[in-house]
Design an enzyme around this catalytic site. Structure first.
Site, short mmCIF file in Angstrom:
data_model
loop_
_atom_site.label_atom_id
_atom_site.label_comp_id
_atom_site.label_asym_id
_atom_site.label_seq_id
_atom_site.Cartn_x
_atom_site.Cartn_y
_atom_site.Cartn_z
N HIS A 184 15.43 72.53 -3.13
CA HIS A 184 15.39 72.99 -1.74
C HIS A 184 15.55 74.50 -1.83
O HIS A 184 16.65 75.03 -1.96
CB HIS A 184 16.53 72.38 -0.93
CG HIS A 184 16.67 72.99 0.44
ND1 HIS A 184 15.66 72.99 1.37
CD2 HIS A 184 17.71 73.64 1.03
CE1 HIS A 184 16.07 73.60 2.47
NE2 HIS A 184 17.32 74.00 2.28
N ASN B 83 24.19 74.99 1.21
CA ASN B 83 23.28 75.52 0.20
C ASN B 83 23.99 76.29 -0.91
O ASN B 83 25.08 76.79 -0.69
CB ASN B 83 22.24 76.44 0.88
CG ASN B 83 21.10 75.63 1.49
OD1 ASN B 83 20.59 74.72 0.88
ND2 ASN B 83 20.73 75.98 2.71
N GLY C 15 29.52 75.22 12.22
CA GLY C 15 28.75 76.42 12.53
C GLY C 15 27.49 76.04 13.30
O GLY C 15 27.45 75.01 13.99
N ARG C 16 26.45 76.85 13.18
CA ARG C 16 25.21 76.58 13.92
C ARG C 16 24.63 75.21 13.58
O ARG C 16 24.19 74.48 14.45
CB ARG C 16 24.16 77.66 13.60
CG ARG C 16 24.62 79.08 13.85
CD ARG C 16 24.52 79.45 15.30
NE ARG C 16 24.65 80.89 15.47
CZ ARG C 16 24.78 81.50 16.64
NH1 ARG C 16 24.81 80.79 17.74
NH2 ARG C 16 24.89 82.81 16.71
#
Length: 315
Positions: free
Chosen positions: A177, A122, A11-12
């Site tokens: 995070h 994440n 992806g990005r």
């Protein structure tokens, strides 16, 4: 033969890592894996096309499958369901991304358990925990990018306030995070000076610790709202960590690893200063924290543990 890296998730973030990691010259072969074959083939073609320009390295870029991972040295996982600026808490990704990471780890571990694994997906602490504990992956070889990104944001926010170069600032963040991340103010130094000393000697306006704290995580969502995604800084973090590993630097970085027993916490993953070299991660430094920092870390670890419970319930 040189080092080989596999990128899982194009992806990005994965696409930006593919761009950036080629410039290091660290890897002579890059294997690309994604559920969208068109994306992978397009990225491979696009990135091969700039190898005829000066300043680039001749790198083999291959559309990959999991059985090609037998002899790779590093696997970088950034596969994820899409996130957006309204998702102001990365743990909202937990259930969906747990399934994705479980599928990926099941396929990796049927082939190999020898490469380093760098987790970016994440919530990264929870995904690192699931990847290691559910698949018995060698502890020293699996790590999340953790709070490396918050730490560079922390340094740049401090540097902007004092109008100094961020490289003159020593500062780092520990814990999650995410929104409960813990800036370690007691360890911040400007060219070796404490903030109090620096402010006294320079006449600078006192810094707002709470103001900076509020911005550390928020700025990522500012980027998302304005740009639509975040990929540049996290890609540089991934490359930085790869360089620390493959240049065998023994660098101390705030990465996320699984801790069985650190401070008064057991069986959880979060970021602490950790020594990284060619063999993986080794010493973890549970530094002395002041009361406020320890209380904040308690909250952060508790938050991660709740996300881990959610992930462990995913079948």
């Amino acid at each position: 033969m040189g080092n080989k890296v596999a990128l899982i998730g194009l992806g990005r973030v994965g696409s930006q890592i593919l761009t950036d990691i080629q410039y290091t010259g660290l890897f002579q072969e890059i294997i690309l894996i994604d559920t969208n074959l068109d994306t992978v083939e397009g990225e491979a073609l696009d990135h091969v096309h700039y190898q005829g320009l000066s300043g680039t390295h001749r790198t083999r870029i291959k559309v990959g499958t999991y059985d090609m991972l037998k002899d790779v040295d590093l696997i970088i996982i950034s596969a994820s369901i899409p996130s957006n600026a309204d998702m102001a808490d990365r743990t909202k990704l937990t259930a969906h991304n747990t399934k994705i990471i479980q599928e990926i780890m099941a396929q990796i571990t049927t082939v190999t358990t020898s490469p380093h694994i760098m987790m970016i997906s994440n919530p990264v602490d929870t995904m690192t925990y699931i990847a290691e504990t559910q698949y018995n992956y060698p502890h020293h070889k699996i790590m999340g990018t953790g709070t490396m990104l918050e730490s560079t944001r922390f340094r740049t926010l401090i540097a902007d306030h004092y109008q100094v170069d961020p490289k003159s600032v020593e500062a780092f963040v520990i814990g999650e995070h995410g929104k409960t991340t813990v800036p370690v103010w007691s360890r911040v130094r400007i060219a070796g000076m404490s903030l109090e000393e620096y402010e006294q000697l320079s006449g600078a306006t006192p810094i707002s610790k709470q103001g900076i704290r509020d911005q550390i995580d928020q700025v990522s969502f500012d980027v998302m709202r304005k740009k639509g995604w975040t990929n540049s800084a996290i890609s540089r973090v991934a490359v930085d960590l790869a360089e620390a590993i493959f240049y065998d630097e023994n660098r101390i970085l705030p990465i996320s690893t699984v801790h069985q027993n650190v401070y008064d916490y057991t069986n959880v993953a979060f970021s602490l200063p950790t020594r990284v070299n060619r063999d993986g991660h080794h010493e973890v430094f549970p530094i002395l924290l002041d009361e406020e920092e320890k209380a904040a870390l308690d909250q952060s670890v508790d938050y991660i543990q709740k996300a881990i419970e959610t992930a462990e319930s995913v079948k």
